[in-house]
Design a protein around this motif. Structure first.
Motif, PDB file in Angstrom:
ATOM      1  N   GLU A  41      48.531  28.438  70.581  1.00 44.16           N
ATOM      2  CA  GLU A  41      47.709  29.241  71.483  1.00 44.16           C
ATOM      3  C   GLU A  41      48.563  29.934  72.545  1.00 44.16           C
ATOM      4  N   ASP A  42      49.671  29.300  72.952  1.00 46.77           N
ATOM      5  CA  ASP A  42      50.584  29.943  73.900  1.00 46.77           C
ATOM      6  C   ASP A  42      51.294  31.127  73.252  1.00 46.77           C
ATOM      7  N   MET A  44      50.081  32.876  70.793  1.00 43.59           N
ATOM      8  CA  MET A  44      49.071  33.917  70.622  1.00 43.59           C
ATOM      9  C   MET A  44      48.856  34.703  71.912  1.00 43.59           C
ATOM     10  N   GLU A  45      48.883  34.005  73.046  1.00 49.84           N
ATOM     11  CA  GLU A  45      48.745  34.712  74.325  1.00 49.84           C
ATOM     12  C   GLU A  45      49.914  35.661  74.538  1.00 49.84           C
ATOM     13  N   TRP A  72      46.338  33.583  62.085  1.00 46.26           N
ATOM     14  CA  TRP A  72      45.608  34.221  63.196  1.00 46.26           C
ATOM     15  C   TRP A  72      45.894  35.708  63.246  1.00 46.26           C
TER      16      TRP A  72
END
Length: 246
Positions: A41-42, A44-45, A72
């Motif tokens: 998720e980091d 992806m950010e 993703w």
């Protein structure tokens, strides 16, 4: 609370300022975001903020993250994102590559910056899938002889470069170094300059089919000294993602 997006902007500002001080074009320095120990998720950010290149030290963790982020990315092509979606992520292995992990690395990573033995290079070459482009590699050089650091010695680097450059499923791109922490800017520049001199010596030796174009050196604490000394790629972790848990 500072976000990864804010941190990336601050790092790019540091790179631009360091390039200005060194009389260099900021376009000549690429940013590798070191995402080891941080979750997908980091990443992806960071991708949503335009970051494309990511470095992983731990192979199994890196492969799992690569698969999740690539899945993703495929889904994100048809869904709105909080920021601009860059071209597909580029993954760099920057940690030690044991013999039992070369197949994983060859199959999933785009770059390997930590090649320091011909045997490792040969295994990566032999195990690189035919449907993928050549694996981009840098030789890790123990430029200051640090007792806890991996890497080929500077004296052996030219011979290794000539051998690796002949492997058809690899493309030799340059050198990577991780020197011991220096006491100040001048000392850091001195050791980074040794890596730049070695890089130039290998290119001028006329033993490579194609000149190297990548000098990967400099991290959060010493990126200014590395850029001053000629780095073309800085590997930044904590300044982007924050402090790592022990």
């Amino acid at each position: 609370m500072t976000t990864i997006v804010d941190n990336l902007q601050a790092v790019h500002a540091r790179i631009a300022a360091a390039c200005a001080a060194a009389g260099r074009d900021p376009a000549g320095v690429r940013l590798l975001a070191v995402s080891k120990t941080f979750g997908p998720e980091d990443v992806m950010e960071a991708v949503g903020a335009g970051q494309q290149m990511f470095g992983e030290n731990y192979i199994q963790e890196g492969v799992e993250k690569i698969l999740m982020v690539r899945e993703w990315e495929g889904e994100s092509r048809s869904a709105p994102l909080p920021g601009p979606l860059s071209s597909p992520t580029e993954w760099h292995c920057i940690g030690p590559v044991q013999s039992n992990k070369t197949r994983l690395v060859a199959a999933h990573f785009d770059w390997v910056q930590s090649v320091d033995k011909l045997k490792t290079a040969q295994r990566l070459n032999d195990q690189r899938p035919d449907d993928l482009p050549p694996l981009q590699v840098c030789l890790q050089v123990n430029i200051d002889g640090g007792p806890t650091k991996s890497g080929v010695t500077p004296e052996e680097a030219l011979a290794l470069a000539a051998e690796v450059a002949c492997l058809p499923r690899l493309q030799l791109r340059g050198l990577m170094s991780i020197p011991e922490a220096a006491i100040d800017f001048v000392a850091a520049c001195a050791v980074h300059r040794r890596a730049k001199d070695l890089f130039d010596q290998i290119n001028m030796a006329d033993v490579l089919p194609k000149a190297m174009d990548t000098l990967s050196m400099g991290m959060t604490a010493d990126l200014e000294a590395a850029i001053h000394s000629g780095s073309t790629m800085v590997r930044i972790g904590s300044a982007i993602f924050g402090s790592r848990s022990p």
